[in-house]
Motif scaffolding. Structure first.
Motif, short mmCIF file in Angstrom:
data_model
loop_
_atom_site.label_atom_id
_atom_site.label_comp_id
_atom_site.label_asym_id
_atom_site.label_seq_id
_atom_site.Cartn_x
_atom_site.Cartn_y
_atom_site.Cartn_z
N ASP A 169 34.14 -68.44 89.74
CA ASP A 169 34.04 -67.87 90.79
C ASP A 169 32.93 -68.59 91.80
O ASP A 169 32.15 -69.58 91.25
CB ASP A 169 33.46 -66.49 90.76
CG ASP A 169 33.37 -65.51 91.54
OD1 ASP A 169 34.29 -65.88 92.93
OD2 ASP A 169 33.26 -64.23 91.46
N PHE A 170 33.17 -68.25 92.97
CA PHE A 170 32.19 -68.77 93.91
C PHE A 170 30.64 -69.01 93.57
O PHE A 170 30.08 -68.07 93.16
CB PHE A 170 32.30 -68.27 95.59
CG PHE A 170 33.70 -68.21 95.89
CD1 PHE A 170 34.09 -69.26 96.80
CD2 PHE A 170 34.74 -67.30 95.88
CE1 PHE A 170 35.28 -69.33 97.24
CE2 PHE A 170 35.83 -67.17 96.40
CZ PHE A 170 36.27 -68.38 97.22
N VAL A 171 30.07 -69.93 94.18
CA VAL A 171 28.64 -70.22 93.84
C VAL A 171 28.26 -70.03 92.18
O VAL A 171 27.37 -69.13 91.90
CB VAL A 171 27.75 -69.36 94.91
CG1 VAL A 171 26.29 -69.85 94.59
CG2 VAL A 171 28.21 -69.39 96.02
N LEU B 82 29.01 -75.27 93.43
CA LEU B 82 30.50 -75.21 92.52
C LEU B 82 31.12 -73.81 92.30
O LEU B 82 30.45 -73.18 91.65
CB LEU B 82 30.83 -76.24 91.68
CG LEU B 82 31.02 -77.61 91.92
CD1 LEU B 82 29.53 -78.38 92.54
CD2 LEU B 82 31.29 -78.39 90.69
N GLY B 83 32.44 -73.61 92.70
CA GLY B 83 33.13 -72.51 92.33
C GLY B 83 33.97 -72.09 93.09
O GLY B 83 33.73 -72.25 94.73
N THR C 147 40.34 -66.27 86.58
CA THR C 147 39.91 -65.81 87.68
C THR C 147 40.98 -65.79 88.95
O THR C 147 41.70 -66.92 88.66
CB THR C 147 38.73 -66.62 88.36
OG1 THR C 147 37.65 -66.61 87.45
CG2 THR C 147 38.38 -65.88 89.64
N TRP C 148 41.22 -64.76 89.64
CA TRP C 148 42.38 -64.92 90.58
C TRP C 148 41.98 -65.10 91.86
O TRP C 148 40.79 -64.85 92.32
CB TRP C 148 43.13 -63.43 90.53
CG TRP C 148 44.02 -63.34 89.36
CD1 TRP C 148 43.72 -62.44 88.25
CD2 TRP C 148 45.30 -63.45 89.25
NE1 TRP C 148 44.59 -62.52 87.35
CE2 TRP C 148 45.81 -63.17 87.88
CE3 TRP C 148 46.38 -64.27 90.24
CZ2 TRP C 148 47.13 -63.19 87.41
CZ3 TRP C 148 47.64 -64.35 89.75
CH2 TRP C 148 48.03 -63.73 88.31
N ARG D 250 35.25 -77.10 83.22
CA ARG D 250 36.73 -77.59 83.39
C ARG D 250 37.33 -76.25 84.06
O ARG D 250 36.90 -75.03 83.58
CB ARG D 250 37.24 -77.71 81.93
CG ARG D 250 37.11 -79.39 81.47
CD ARG D 250 37.26 -79.53 80.10
NE ARG D 250 36.65 -78.37 79.19
CZ ARG D 250 37.16 -78.14 77.91
NH1 ARG D 250 38.49 -78.72 77.51
NH2 ARG D 250 36.50 -77.33 77.10
N GLY D 251 38.22 -76.66 84.72
CA GLY D 251 39.15 -75.19 85.38
C GLY D 251 40.57 -75.77 85.35
O GLY D 251 40.71 -77.03 86.11
N TYR D 252 41.36 -74.87 85.21
CA TYR D 252 42.95 -75.15 85.32
C TYR D 252 43.50 -73.84 86.08
O TYR D 252 42.93 -72.63 86.02
CB TYR D 252 43.45 -75.23 83.91
CG TYR D 252 42.92 -76.37 83.07
CD1 TYR D 252 43.06 -77.77 83.53
CD2 TYR D 252 41.88 -76.10 82.35
CE1 TYR D 252 42.62 -78.48 82.64
CE2 TYR D 252 41.20 -76.98 81.49
CZ TYR D 252 41.51 -78.47 81.66
OH TYR D 252 41.01 -79.38 80.82
#
Length: 747
Positions: A657-659, A639-640, A738-739, A709-711
């Motif tokens: 971020d990715f992975v 996930l990411g 993270t952008w 969690r992420g928003y």
């Protein structure tokens, strides 16, 4: 005797009344209505018709050109001015003119094509062939077909509730063609086939285009029908002065207007009641200002109120027509007849229409089938005839197709994101490569990560279709070494907190696919996968050889069940989505006889709905798990990041971020609020929550509060290249932001 004289008197009075009525009708002037062409400016006709209807004026004949033919034909079929106003109020003219079909009309294969190519061009003998027009006019035809089904059995336009004719132009001779018989929707479409915007319409071997080229105001032809008084509504431009001729298109329009404006000097004098709406400042595509144009038409007609009021009024029996427009809920299909299909089989066409003999279907489903057939882009023209068979309840449907000769296409796209970096896509698509209804497509992707994707499908409609896919994909990413390395000695020797990992994936599939419950696509087949994962950051035994985490060939059986009715892949306002996937791995080259079978199952589902025209929500949930041997971790879930069309078991997850998060099982939920502040400009507020680890369905962790969690707050813009998106995301666990930024369709 007394009663005899009373009855005789009543009969004589009735006879005199009938004779007087016939005499009055004979002396009443015949009133004709002529409506000019003018594109969006022709919406002013509706305003004028509303005034005419309010006065009860009896119209004996209608003639029109282009937009005047569209509105005039609908009016002649029984619609009132108010009903026409209601119809045009709810239309999205951009979609109608551009032949923008609902995304759900396309198959999974066709949908995937439309969701990644910015430019699509016919290609033949190493030359790009430009299309004859921007639109085939299918959406206009579809609208007319549905609106005029109540008069589908009338082929002599003089037998419509109000007699009617329209004007088209023969593209080969430049001569006008009077259309007063035949297929009414097709005739109206031909009259409005504006060159370069709509492709020509073929009727009785004549190539017909917009009637305004030859005669934009057919008053003489209407007078010849025996009309005594003619009401004319003229929405044509006047000549511009030097200050208004600011650009090359302005000059070209002025040149084109010389003839029609000079013609109108004579024709305006021939018009008994001349209605000239104020259309200054509007052009042929000013549909977004339709309300004002309609209002201007009403104002112009009100100026002629006294003269219109003096005309003959409708009698009570004129107000009740035997043929009335009415909404269509369902239709009984007795038989489906197909003509013109030489390259594509009957099963293929009916598989798109999803129609069967002796079946009752909703008109909504019937229209969806028509859209599906059009969405194949395999036909230059599709015509439908609803034939009422005497003694039977429903209709026979004649489907007449004109197959396109073009079979080779060049398609292009560009993209940038944080994972694959910059990429340019070149695609070659060939239809009818080996069979009548097959298609082959090759994507070649140039950029920071060279890739390719090949697909071949023999589409057999209701029956099992046969497909082949081959794909090579690669990318590299800095990730936490703990996700791949469990050797403490090796980690200490490397002395790094991040390692640059290179992934290469070469996958080939052979599969069968069919429709399940009409809307689900069910696929099953066999897959070969070569997976390589290595890094140059550290090496074993201080050698110069890259450290390899995986270099394996896998064989598996797979099944997939997919439903996708999202209105838009990137900014859906309505629809549902489901994608369930099961892979059963039965062979691995790296483990040989020691290999133990394992399976990976995953599913994702979503529901999008709109609260207002501006605000939409998209709710999604998903999960996956591994069954059997757990020693192979290269295919576990990771996930990411943000994006779509990820390979294998990479799952997007905002805030990371990715992975960033890995495990052999996971659950995830997400919610998106999308507010379209301006047309195609979106502000999004998103949240996603997940649990991911090994065996969470056994430990029960899948049903606990989320560990991650992420928003995100984002801005998105729809462009012809695809979405342009920027997102600022934040993770409460990491206390880090993270952008994410991407341009163009994902591929």
């Amino acid at each position: 005797m007394k009663y005899f004289f009373i009855i005789l008197t009543l009969c004589l009075l009735s006879l005199f009344s009938v004779q007087a009525q016939h005499k009055t009708e004979a002396n009443s002037p015949k009133v004709g209505l002529v409506l000019s062409g003018g594109g969006a400016k022709g919406l002013a006709h509706i305003g004028a018709l509303k005034v005419i209807d309010s006065l009860g004026v009896k119209i004996d004949y209608v003639a029109g050109t282009s937009m005047g033919a569209i509105i005039g034909g609908l009016y002649a079929s029984g619609y009132t001015g108010n009903q026409l106003d209601s119809i045009f109020q709810i239309l999205d003219f951009d979609k109608v003119i551009n032949d923008d079909l609902p995304r759900v009309s396309k198959t999974s294969y066709e949908r995937g094509n439309d969701d990644k190519y910015a430019v699509k061009l016919p290609f033949d003998r190493l030359k790009v062939k430009l299309p004859s027009a921007l639109s085939k006019g299918y959406n206009v035809y579809s609208l007319l077909l549905e609106s005029l089904i109540h008069v589908s059995q009338i082929h002599d336009f003089e037998k419509l509730p109000i007699p009617f004719f329209c004007i088209a132009t023969d593209a080969e001779t430049g001569e006008q063609v009077i259309l007063d018989k035949g297929d009414l929707p097709q005739s109206i479409l031909a009259s409005g086939a504006l060159p370069s915007v709509f492709q020509p319409v073929i009727i009785e071997d004549q190539v017909l285009i917009d009637g305004g080229v030859a005669n934009n105001y057919p008053i003489d032809e209407l007078r010849a029908k025996g009309m005594d008084v003619i009401i004319g509504v003229d929405v044509q431009d006047g000549l511009r002065n030097r200050e208004e001729l600011e650009s090359a298109p302005d000059v070209l329009i002025q040149i084109n207007n010389f003839r029609t404006i000079n013609d109108m000097k004579l024709k305006a004098e021939k018009t008994d009641i001349y209605v000239k709406p104020d259309i200054i400042g509007f052009n042929v595509v000013s549909f977004s200002e339709g309300n004002q144009i309609i209002a201007n038409g009403k104002v112009a007609a009100m100026k002629e109120l006294s003269r219109l009021s003096a005309l003959t009024r409708k009698e009570s029996n004129d107000l009740i027509s035997e043929v009335k427009p009415k909404p269509i809920d369902s239709i009984k299909v007795n038989h489906v007849h197909l003509k013109g299909n030489n390259k594509y089989t009957r099963a293929y066409v009916l598989g798109k229409l999803r129609l069967k003999d002796n079946e009752k279907v909703s008109y909504k489903d019937l229209k969806k089938g028509m859209n599906r057939l059009e969405a194949t882009n395999n036909f230059d023209a599709i015509k439908y005839e609803f034939i009422k068979v005497e003694g039977e309840e429903g209709y026979d449907i004649n489907t007449i197709v004109t197959e396109t000769e073009q079979s080779l296409f060049l398609k292009l796209g560009i993209h940038y994101d944080e994972l694959y970096k910059s990429a340019a896509l070149v695609n070659v698509t060939k239809k009818r490569l080996f069979f009548k209804n097959d298609v082959a497509s090759l994507d070649f992707i140039l950029g920071d990560n060279v890739r390719y994707n090949f697909e071949y499908l023999v589409d057999r409609g209701f029956y099992w279709s046969i497909g082949v896919k081959s794909r090579y994909n690669q990318f590299d990413r800095n990730i936490n070494p703990l996700l791949l390395i469990d050797d403490p000695v090796l980690l200490n020797a490397g002395g790094v907190s991040k390692i640059d990992v290179k992934l290469k994936d070469f996958t080939n599939q052979f599969y069968l696919q069919t429709l399940f419950l009409r809307d689900f696509a069910l696929s099953m087949g066999v897959e070969h996968k070569n997976l390589e994962i290595d890094t140059e950051t550290i090496s074993r035994d201080n050698s110069n050889t890259n450290l390899s985490f995986e270099s394996t060939n896998f064989l598996s059986l797979f099944g997939e069940l997919k439903l996708d009715t999202y209105s838009n892949m990137y900014f859906p306002k309505r629809g549902v989505y489901f994608n369930g996937d099961l892979h059963i791995y039965f062979l691995s080259s790296s483990q040989g006889d020691d290999f133990k079978n394992f399976s990976i199952a995953k599913a994702n589902m979503g529901y999008a709905f709109s609260v207002t025209d501006k605000l939409a929500f998209n709710l999604q949930t998903g999960g996956g798990f591994k069954i059997g041997d757990t020693s192979t971790q290269a295919l576990d879930f990771a996930l990411g990041g943000y994006g779509s069309n990820f390979i294998n078991n990479f799952i997007p997850f905002l805030g990371y971020d990715f992975v960033s998060l890995t495990g052999n099982s996971f659950v995830k939920a997400s919610a998106v609020a999308d507010y379209e502040v301006f047309k195609k400009h979106h502000i999004t507020l998103e949240g996603n929550w997940s649990n991911i680890a090994d065996n969470i369905f056994e430990t029960g962790e899948w049903f606990t509060l989320p560990d991650y969690r992420g928003y995100a707050l984002g801005y998105g813009l729809e462009t012809f290249l695809g979405p342009v998106q920027i997102k600022y995301s934040y993770s409460p666990e990491q206390k880090n932001s993270t952008w994410f930024f991407n341009v163009g369709f994902w591929f």
